[in-house]
Design a protein around this motif. Structure first.
Motif, PDB file in Angstrom:
ATOM      1  N   GLN A 101      85.632  15.480  22.506  1.00 39.51           N
ATOM      2  CA  GLN A 101      84.255  15.362  22.029  1.00 39.51           C
ATOM      3  C   GLN A 101      83.607  16.738  21.901  1.00 39.51           C
ATOM      4  O   GLN A 101      82.898  17.017  20.937  1.00 39.51           O
TER       5      GLN A 101
ATOM      6  N   SER B  55      85.054  18.775  18.938  1.00 37.10           N
ATOM      7  CA  SER B  55      84.554  18.254  17.667  1.00 37.10           C
ATOM      8  C   SER B  55      83.142  18.755  17.410  1.00 37.10           C
ATOM      9  O   SER B  55      82.786  19.115  16.280  1.00 37.10           O
ATOM     10  N   GLN B  56      82.347  18.805  18.459  1.00 38.28           N
ATOM     11  CA  GLN B  56      80.978  19.304  18.316  1.00 38.28           C
ATOM     12  C   GLN B  56      80.980  20.780  17.958  1.00 38.28           C
ATOM     13  O   GLN B  56      80.180  21.239  17.128  1.00 38.28           O
TER      14      GLN B  56
END
Length: 296
Positions: A178, A181-182
Motif C-alpha cells: 500500500q 503504491s502511494q
C-alpha cells in the motif's frame, strides 16, 4: 504465494546485472526455479570486473517502520535488507530440504539488493553506481548446486520453501505494498511532473542522449551488458545531479504522507514491531542466517 498488489519500481541496472549473470549459466528448464548466478560479468563479453561486495550493517533499525515505509533513499536500505532476507530464507529453506531428502541441492538465485526507483537512494548511487550488489555470502558464484532441470524431490523442496517465505512476506508485504503504491502515485502530481521536465532537460545539458528517466535506464541496461563500467559510473553521477531537484520536491511530501500513513495504520505497525523481528530472528536461528542492510 501471496504477493504485494503492486511492486515498487526497481532500478533497471540492477535487474540487468542479475540477468546477465544468470545468462552465463546457459539454459535451464522453464518449469524450474531461477538458476544460480555465475560471477557478475557482462553478459555480452564476460570481461567486466566482478561487482565488489556491498557494504552492510547487521543492526536492525530502532523503528521497524523504516523497513516498512521508506520515505527517503536512505530509508530504502532498510526495506532492501528485509526483501533480500526473504530471498536468503527461501534459498536456505530449499537447500535444507534437499539435504534432508538426500538429494542434490538445487541451484538458487542469488540474493541481491534491489533499489526502489520511486524513492532513489542518491548517495548510494553516487558512491556505488546503479548496481545494488549481492547480499553477504552471495558474491561471486552464488549457491553451489546441481545444474539442469530439478528432480521431483527438488521441486517439492521449492514448493516447501515458498511456504516458508510466505510466513515472512504475509506479515509485512500487504501493508508495505500500500505504501509503495502511494509513493509511486506521486510521479503523476503536477509539481513532480514539472520537476521531471527539468530532470529531462538536465540530462541533455550533461550530454546524455536520453529523453527521460526510462530512456536513461535503458542506456544503463545496455552499458551494463557491455561491461562499460566507466560509462555507467558517469551516468550515475549525472543521474544523481539531475534527480536531486526532483527529490527536493518529493521528499517533504513523502515525509508528510508517511506521518499520515503511520497514524492511519498505527495498530498494524505496532503489531509488526513485535511480530516481524520475532519472525526474522526465528529464521536466522533456523537457517543460520543474519539479516543485513546495505550502507553507503
Amino acid at each position: 504465494m501471496r504477493r504485494p498488489t503492486r511492486l515498487p519500481r526497481r532500478s533497471a541496472g540492477t535487474i540487468t546485472a542479475l540477468l546477465g549473470a544468470v545468462l552465463l549459466l546457459g539454459p535451464t528448464a522453464c518449469s524450474g526455479p531461477a538458476p544460480g548466478a555465475a560471477a557478475p560479468t557482462a553478459a555480452g563479453t564476460g570481461s567486466a570486473a566482478p561487482v565488489p561486495p556491498t557494504p552492510v550493517t547487521r543492526t536492525m533499525p530502532p523503528d521497524i517502520s523504516a523497513m516498512l515505509l521508506p520515505s527517503t533513499g536512505a530509508d530504502t536500505r532498510w526495506s532492501q535488507g528485509l526483501d533480500t532476507f526473504s530471498t536468503l530464507t527461501g534459498n536456505a529453506a530449499v537447500r535444507a530440504c534437499a539435504r534432508a531428502r538426500g538429494t542434490a541441492e538445487p541451484v538458487t538465485p542469488p540474493a541481491m539488493f534491489f533499489r526502489v526507483m520511486d524513492i532513489p537512494d542518491l548517495p548510494f548511487i553516487q558512491a556505488h553506481g546503479f548496481s545494488g550488489g549481492f547480499a553477504p555470502g552471495e558474491s561471486a558464484t552464488g549457491s553451489a548446486g546441481a545444474p539442469g532441470p530439478p528432480n521431483a524431490e527438488q521441486k517439492q523442496c521449492w514448493e516447501e520453501s515458498k511456504k516458508t517465505v510466505q510466513e515472512l512476506k504475509d506479515l509485512y508485504a500487504p501493508l508495505q505494498s500500500q505504501w509503495f503504491s502511494q509513493m509511486a502515485s506521486l510521479r503523476h502530481t503536477p509539481d513532480v511532473q514539472a520537476a521531471y521536465q527539468r530532470f529531462n532537460s538536465c540530462l541533455a545539458e550533461h550530454g546524455v542522449r536520453a529523453k527521460d528517466e526510462d530512456a536513461l535506464f535503458a542506456q544503463v541496461d545496455q552499458l551494463t551488458q557491455d561491461g562499460d563500467t566507466a560509462a555507467t559510473t558517469h551516468l550515475g553521477e549525472v543521474y544523481t545531479t539531475c534527480m536531486a531537484p526532483v527529490e527536493a520536491v518529493r521528499e517533504p511530501v513523502r515525509a508528510k504522507q508517511r506521518e499520515d500513513f503511520r497514524a492511519a495504520h498505527a495498530a498494524q505497525i505496532a503489531a509488526l514491531s513485535t511480530s516481524l523481528p520475532q519472525k526474522i530472528h526465528e529464521f536466522e536461528q533456523r537457517y543460520g542466517l543474519q539479516i543485513a542492510f546495505p550502507t553507503p
